[in-house]
Design an enzyme around this catalytic site. Sequence first.
Site, PDB file in Angstrom:
ATOM      1  N   GLY A 197      -7.080  10.877  40.633  1.00  0.00           N
ATOM      2  CA  GLY A 197      -7.926  10.347  41.679  1.00  0.00           C
ATOM      3  C   GLY A 197      -9.371  10.803  41.650  1.00  0.00           C
ATOM      4  N   ASN A 235     -11.963   9.284  40.389  1.00  0.00           N
ATOM      5  CA  ASN A 235     -12.849   8.194  40.783  1.00  0.00           C
ATOM      6  C   ASN A 235     -12.655   7.801  42.247  1.00  0.00           C
ATOM      7  OD1 ASN A 235     -14.757   7.252  38.714  1.00  0.00           O
ATOM      8  ND2 ASN A 235     -12.897   7.130  37.454  1.00  0.00           N
ATOM      9  N   MET A 267      -2.810   2.496  36.520  1.00  0.00           N
ATOM     10  CA  MET A 267      -2.225   2.389  35.195  1.00  0.00           C
ATOM     11  C   MET A 267      -1.151   1.321  35.074  1.00  0.00           C
ATOM     12  SD  MET A 267      -3.885   4.367  33.295  1.00  0.00           S
ATOM     13  CE  MET A 267      -5.151   5.626  33.538  1.00  0.00           C
ATOM     14  N   ARG A 268      -1.393   0.184  35.683  1.00  0.00           N
ATOM     15  CA  ARG A 268      -0.487  -0.953  35.518  1.00  0.00           C
ATOM     16  C   ARG A 268      -1.323  -2.175  35.181  1.00  0.00           C
ATOM     17  NH1 ARG A 268       4.443   0.070  34.629  1.00  0.00           N
ATOM     18  NH2 ARG A 268       5.116  -1.936  35.477  1.00  0.00           N
ATOM     19  N   ASN A 282     -13.047  -3.242  38.379  1.00  0.00           N
ATOM     20  CA  ASN A 282     -12.427  -2.290  37.457  1.00  0.00           C
ATOM     21  C   ASN A 282     -13.495  -1.490  36.724  1.00  0.00           C
ATOM     22  OD1 ASN A 282     -10.161  -1.120  36.103  1.00  0.00           O
ATOM     23  ND2 ASN A 282     -10.606  -2.378  34.319  1.00  0.00           N
ATOM     24  N   HIS A 289     -14.281   0.716  33.109  1.00  0.00           N
ATOM     25  CA  HIS A 289     -13.815   0.922  31.735  1.00  0.00           C
ATOM     26  C   HIS A 289     -14.710   1.941  31.036  1.00  0.00           C
ATOM     27  CE1 HIS A 289     -11.531  -0.069  28.182  1.00  0.00           C
ATOM     28  NE2 HIS A 289     -12.665   0.021  27.508  1.00  0.00           N
TER      29      HIS A 289
END
Lengths: 203, 203
Positions: free
Chosen positions: A13, A15, A92-93, A109, A111
């Site tokens: 956690g 972020n 993570m899905r 999102n 990256h």
Amino acid sequence: MTTRIGVLASGTGTNFVALCDAQARGELAPGEIVTLICNRPGAPVIERAQERGIEAVVIPHRGYPSREAFDQALVDALRERNVEIVVLAGFMRILTAVFVEAFPLRIINLHPALLPSFAGTDGIGDALDYGVKVTGVTVHFIDTGVDTGPIILQEAVKIAEGEGRETLEPRVHAVEHRILPRAVQLVAAGKTRVEGRRVIIEN
Amino acid sequence: MTTRIGVLASGTGTNFVALCDAQARGELAPGEIVTLICNRPGAPVIERAQERGIEAVVIPHRGYPSREAFDQALVDALRERNVEIVVLAGFMRILTAVFVEAFPLRIINLHPALLPSFAGTDGIGDALDYGVKVTGVTVHFIDTGVDTGPIILQEAVKIAEGEGRETLEPRVHAVEHRILPRAVQLVAAGKTRVEGRRVIIEN
């Protein structure tokens, strides 16, 4: 008027904490984090939310017969809470169209590379293996591809001569913690406009 | 001891001029440009070389029955002049293995994007179309792939909100003119070492 934000996370956690810290400094407004949804019971991010008085909802993906059924449960939980913007902060899905189409251009999102370079699960390691001299961080909207959606913000990170993962990774994460909240604020404030593949940021 | 450099170009020669200017300032040593080879009769770069007292050799690709035959003519011309390092400065022909294998890790190319993003013939246009917020310039060794060889130097260029080609292109070219001579000097001075895909620059 606030813009209600739901954060999805699976792990430590960091972020999520960066988003909460930005909110505490008034830097997410009009965005407001109203819920954390976690798919892994016992993940540290759950405690991070509870410490900060933010509701933590655990929806274990193992409890569902299909990816689509799990995604529908996520959508239902977010809709019940009137969430307008979804932030994936180390979630993570892989999400299916059931989820992505429920929040068109409303899922953000992060990256750890300069997309379209090094999409996939190990942006930092892949950049080091390829031997680039510059990598970075991308914040983008999710579409139904893998790491292909319109880009909101990017920032470059130089790789030093012979640098390895142990020093590059924290430097990339530091940039993530800075630009993710900024991107979320811009979207929450309605300052982003998508034209084709380009995200225009308005002042 | 100098390191003999051959430059291949097809067009206006702005990167060739940047290399010559660096040489005039003493910034290419021990590298020394000994020849310019051009595949297009009448291309402006030929006059740029002649003005500077550098031999210009015109080898029109149309005069050869195959890509390989043309490449062999290039190799022969470079070998006759004892060229050790080849720089592609806007050379608009795809080189075959005949050429690439004649100068292993001795051919330097420039690409107007942060590889591996936006390989191919229009790095600037493809970056704008994709909607990235950061692009840049890559100087790399040539291998037998398209824009896949080990990277010597890269530098990022931020794309401003709503920026178009007319302002981005000169900014990318300015970075090219700065980092191509620097990369050529490093290679000429023997300060680059290739380990797998990574180019290590030694001080």
